[in-house]
Scaffold this motif. Structure first.
Motif, PDB file in Angstrom:
ATOM      1  N   GLN A 135       0.890  -0.636  -0.033  1.00  0.00           N
ATOM      2  CA  GLN A 135      -0.170   0.497   0.693  1.00  0.00           C
ATOM      3  C   GLN A 135       0.977   1.067  -0.401  1.00  0.00           C
ATOM      4  N   SER A 136       0.081   2.412  -0.058  1.00  0.00           N
ATOM      5  CA  SER A 136       1.142   3.656  -0.082  1.00  0.00           C
ATOM      6  C   SER A 136       2.175   3.540   1.352  1.00  0.00           C
ATOM      7  N   GLN A 137       3.343   4.881   0.772  1.00  0.00           N
ATOM      8  CA  GLN A 137       3.922   4.610   1.711  1.00  0.00           C
ATOM      9  C   GLN A 137       3.513   4.707   2.832  1.00  0.00           C
ATOM     10  N   GLU A 138       2.962   6.020   3.223  1.00  0.00           N
ATOM     11  CA  GLU A 138       2.127   6.432   4.539  1.00  0.00           C
ATOM     12  C   GLU A 138       1.465   4.931   5.674  1.00  0.00           C
ATOM     13  N   TYR A 139       0.867   4.587   4.691  1.00  0.00           N
ATOM     14  CA  TYR A 139       0.674   3.173   5.545  1.00  0.00           C
ATOM     15  C   TYR A 139       1.982   2.110   5.822  1.00  0.00           C
ATOM     16  N   ASN A 140       3.314   2.483   5.700  1.00  0.00           N
ATOM     17  CA  ASN A 140       4.142   1.452   6.173  1.00  0.00           C
ATOM     18  C   ASN A 140       5.037   2.545   5.958  1.00  0.00           C
ATOM     19  N   ASP A 141       4.869   2.912   7.145  1.00  0.00           N
ATOM     20  CA  ASP A 141       5.741   4.274   7.470  1.00  0.00           C
ATOM     21  C   ASP A 141       6.487   3.523   8.242  1.00  0.00           C
ATOM     22  N   GLU A 142       5.660   2.638  10.147  1.00  0.00           N
ATOM     23  CA  GLU A 142       6.790   1.780  10.261  1.00  0.00           C
ATOM     24  C   GLU A 142       7.878   0.849  10.244  1.00  0.00           C
ATOM     25  N   TRP A 143       8.642   0.355   8.779  1.00  0.00           N
ATOM     26  CA  TRP A 143       9.407  -0.411   8.344  1.00  0.00           C
ATOM     27  C   TRP A 143      10.288   0.875   7.289  1.00  0.00           C
ATOM     28  N   SER A 144       8.950   1.470   6.921  1.00  0.00           N
ATOM     29  CA  SER A 144      10.227   2.141   5.885  1.00  0.00           C
ATOM     30  C   SER A 144      10.690   3.739   6.364  1.00  0.00           C
ATOM     31  N   THR A 145       9.842   4.166   7.145  1.00  0.00           N
ATOM     32  CA  THR A 145      10.577   5.525   7.619  1.00  0.00           C
ATOM     33  C   THR A 145      11.313   5.524   8.743  1.00  0.00           C
ATOM     34  N   ALA A 146      10.441   4.820   9.871  1.00  0.00           N
ATOM     35  CA  ALA A 146      11.550   4.489  10.542  1.00  0.00           C
ATOM     36  C   ALA A 146      12.546   3.863  11.121  1.00  0.00           C
ATOM     37  N   ILE A 147      12.577   3.034  10.388  1.00  0.00           N
ATOM     38  CA  ILE A 147      13.854   2.657   9.676  1.00  0.00           C
ATOM     39  C   ILE A 147      15.140   3.766   9.581  1.00  0.00           C
ATOM     40  N   ARG A 148      14.633   4.435   8.151  1.00  0.00           N
ATOM     41  CA  ARG A 148      15.259   5.844   8.153  1.00  0.00           C
ATOM     42  C   ARG A 148      15.625   6.444   9.021  1.00  0.00           C
ATOM     43  N   GLN A 149      14.716   7.041   9.444  1.00  0.00           N
ATOM     44  CA  GLN A 149      15.626   8.236  10.522  1.00  0.00           C
ATOM     45  C   GLN A 149      15.767   8.127  11.807  1.00  0.00           C
ATOM     46  N   ALA A 150      16.291   6.266  11.765  1.00  0.00           N
ATOM     47  CA  ALA A 150      16.990   5.826  12.673  1.00  0.00           C
ATOM     48  C   ALA A 150      18.627   6.222  12.867  1.00  0.00           C
ATOM     49  N   LEU A 151      18.205   5.739  10.961  1.00  0.00           N
ATOM     50  CA  LEU A 151      20.141   5.821  10.966  1.00  0.00           C
ATOM     51  C   LEU A 151      19.839   7.159  10.305  1.00  0.00           C
ATOM     52  N   GLY A 152      19.204   8.265  10.601  1.00  0.00           N
ATOM     53  CA  GLY A 152      19.775   9.737  10.818  1.00  0.00           C
ATOM     54  C   GLY A 152      19.450  10.105   8.974  1.00  0.00           C
ATOM     55  N   LEU A 153      17.710   9.711   8.434  1.00  0.00           N
ATOM     56  CA  LEU A 153      18.041   9.556   7.264  1.00  0.00           C
ATOM     57  C   LEU A 153      16.375  10.679   6.691  1.00  0.00           C
ATOM     58  N   TYR A 154      16.398  11.769   6.976  1.00  0.00           N
ATOM     59  CA  TYR A 154      15.207  13.038   6.934  1.00  0.00           C
ATOM     60  C   TYR A 154      14.349  12.866   5.592  1.00  0.00           C
ATOM     61  N   ASP A 155      15.422  13.504   4.617  1.00  0.00           N
ATOM     62  CA  ASP A 155      15.324  13.661   2.888  1.00  0.00           C
ATOM     63  C   ASP A 155      13.846  12.975   2.594  1.00  0.00           C
ATOM     64  N   PRO A 156      13.140  13.381   2.054  1.00  0.00           N
ATOM     65  CA  PRO A 156      12.358  12.253   1.378  1.00  0.00           C
ATOM     66  C   PRO A 156      13.070  10.923   0.626  1.00  0.00           C
ATOM     67  N   ILE A 157      12.594  10.327   0.954  1.00  0.00           N
ATOM     68  CA  ILE A 157      12.391   8.451   0.801  1.00  0.00           C
ATOM     69  C   ILE A 157      13.130   8.494  -1.110  1.00  0.00           C
ATOM     70  N   PRO A 158      14.662   8.090  -1.272  1.00  0.00           N
ATOM     71  CA  PRO A 158      14.926   8.167  -2.353  1.00  0.00           C
ATOM     72  C   PRO A 158      13.983   7.713  -3.510  1.00  0.00           C
ATOM     73  N   THR A 159      14.044   8.296  -4.912  1.00  0.00           N
ATOM     74  CA  THR A 159      13.121   7.788  -5.808  1.00  0.00           C
ATOM     75  C   THR A 159      12.836   6.164  -6.197  1.00  0.00           C
ATOM     76  N   GLU A 160      14.005   5.425  -6.004  1.00  0.00           N
ATOM     77  CA  GLU A 160      14.330   4.203  -6.153  1.00  0.00           C
ATOM     78  C   GLU A 160      13.173   3.092  -4.985  1.00  0.00           C
ATOM     79  N   ALA A 161      13.974   4.072  -4.590  1.00  0.00           N
ATOM     80  CA  ALA A 161      12.974   2.586  -2.865  1.00  0.00           C
ATOM     81  C   ALA A 161      11.330   3.739  -3.203  1.00  0.00           C
ATOM     82  N   ALA A 162      11.078   4.860  -2.974  1.00  0.00           N
ATOM     83  CA  ALA A 162       9.606   5.050  -4.126  1.00  0.00           C
ATOM     84  C   ALA A 162       9.064   4.509  -4.925  1.00  0.00           C
ATOM     85  N   ALA A 163       9.829   4.012  -5.470  1.00  0.00           N
ATOM     86  CA  ALA A 163       8.934   2.907  -6.461  1.00  0.00           C
ATOM     87  C   ALA A 163       7.821   1.731  -5.853  1.00  0.00           C
ATOM     88  N   ALA A 164       8.810   1.227  -4.558  1.00  0.00           N
ATOM     89  CA  ALA A 164       8.475  -0.035  -4.105  1.00  0.00           C
ATOM     90  C   ALA A 164       6.411  -0.047  -3.762  1.00  0.00           C
TER      91      ALA A 164
END
Ligand SMILES: C[S@@+](CC[C@H](N)C(=O)[O-])C[C@H]1O[C@@H](n2cnc3c(N)ncnc32)[C@H](O)[C@@H]1O
Length: 263
Positions: A135-164
């Motif tokens: 489903q859309s990324q907003e419904y997959n925040d826990e794995w897609s965004t939380a992990i990125r933010q733990a790593l200090g990545l706050y920029d919008p998700i790169p296009t390649e990863a957003a394709a998922a």
């Protein structure tokens, strides 16, 4: 690495796989196409049922296909083949398949319309598709965004990863599939968590084997702090059954219109 990645996906998606298998409902004589088959767990699952039919797995990755071929050989499956190719343009036999399945392998098309048309031509009139997509990324925040933010990545998700998440909107996908000759298009929600490992150390090992995670850690201002945040996040998601993150997927099912003229 491909072997590790294959094992990771199969474990990560074990709960999702049960839903896909039920929706695909492979028949004993079915000719099945598995798109973006990766290391081929879903290809082998289908082949075990379609004993009087066959299954073709296609993927762009020669590395993943090598693992897929080894595993199909080990399972002594004589009704399976794999081809390397881009599903958008790969030559497939017209009306050559009764069923097209995919476990998270159909979201990465630069030109979805071309891909759906190519796959549509390969499915016989009256044939079916059963695809699992995020489903859309907003419904997959826990794995897609939380992990990125733990790593200090706050920029919008790169296009390649957003394709998922590119097939996350049912209205858009329904429109895209219907113009390429599919009918009875349905989206069933799958709300199962993804599994990252039986304990925090295994989950950390698995995640840090990914290039994206390794690069983020190497580039972090304070790599130790990023690692501690990642460990803390995994600890917060540890359950009695292992480390799980919430996720939401769709199973898209559709039927190739029976009177469809093959273009
Ligand atoms: C998330 S992985 C899923 C792999 C496998 N279906 C599974 O569940 O383990 C996505 C797969 O799609 C493949 N892929 C991406 N774009 C593709 C394309 N245009 N045509 C065919 N395969 C593609 C990738 O190489 C990758 O193996």
């Amino acid at each position: 690495m491909a072997m590790n990645l294959a094992d990771f996906y199969d474990a990560e998606l074990a709960r999702h796989n049960v839903h896909l298998r039920a929706a695909a409902d492979v028949g004993v004589r079915d000719r099945v196409l598995d798109v973006g088959c990766g290391a081929g767990q879903t290809t082998r699952d289908a082949a075990c049922v379609a004993t009087k039919g066959f299954v073709l797995g296609i993927d762009t990755s020669s590395e993943m296909l090598e693992v897929a071929r080894q595993r199909a050989d080990k399972a002594r499956l004589g009704n399976v083949a794999f081809e390397q190719g881009d599903a958008q343009v790969h030559t497939l036999p017209a009306a050559g398949f009764d069923l097209c399945i995919s476990r998270f392998g159909v979201m990465f098309f630069a030109d979805p319309a071309a891909a759906f048309a190519n796959l549509g031509r390969a499915i016989r009139p009256g044939g079916r598709l059963a695809w699992m997509v995020w489903q859309s990324q907003e419904y997959n925040d826990e794995w897609s965004t939380a992990i990125r933010q733990a790593l200090g990545l706050y920029d919008p998700i790169p296009t390649e990863a957003a394709a998922a998440f590119s097939l996350g909107d049912p209205a858009t996908v329904t429109e895209q599939l219907s113009v390429t000759g599919f009918a009875s298009i349905d989206f069933a929600e799958v709300r199962e968590p993804v599994f990252y490992g039986p304990d925090v150390d295994s989950a950390l090992d698995a995640l840090t084997s990914f290039e994206l995670v390794r690069t983020a850690l190497a580039q972090a201002d304070v790599p130790d702090a990023a690692m501690r945040r990642l460990r803390g996040l995994l600890e917060a998601h540890l359950t009695a059954d292992g480390v799980f993150f919430d996720s939401r997927a769709w199973i898209v099912t559709a039927c190739r219109a029976a009177n469809q003229v093959q273009l």
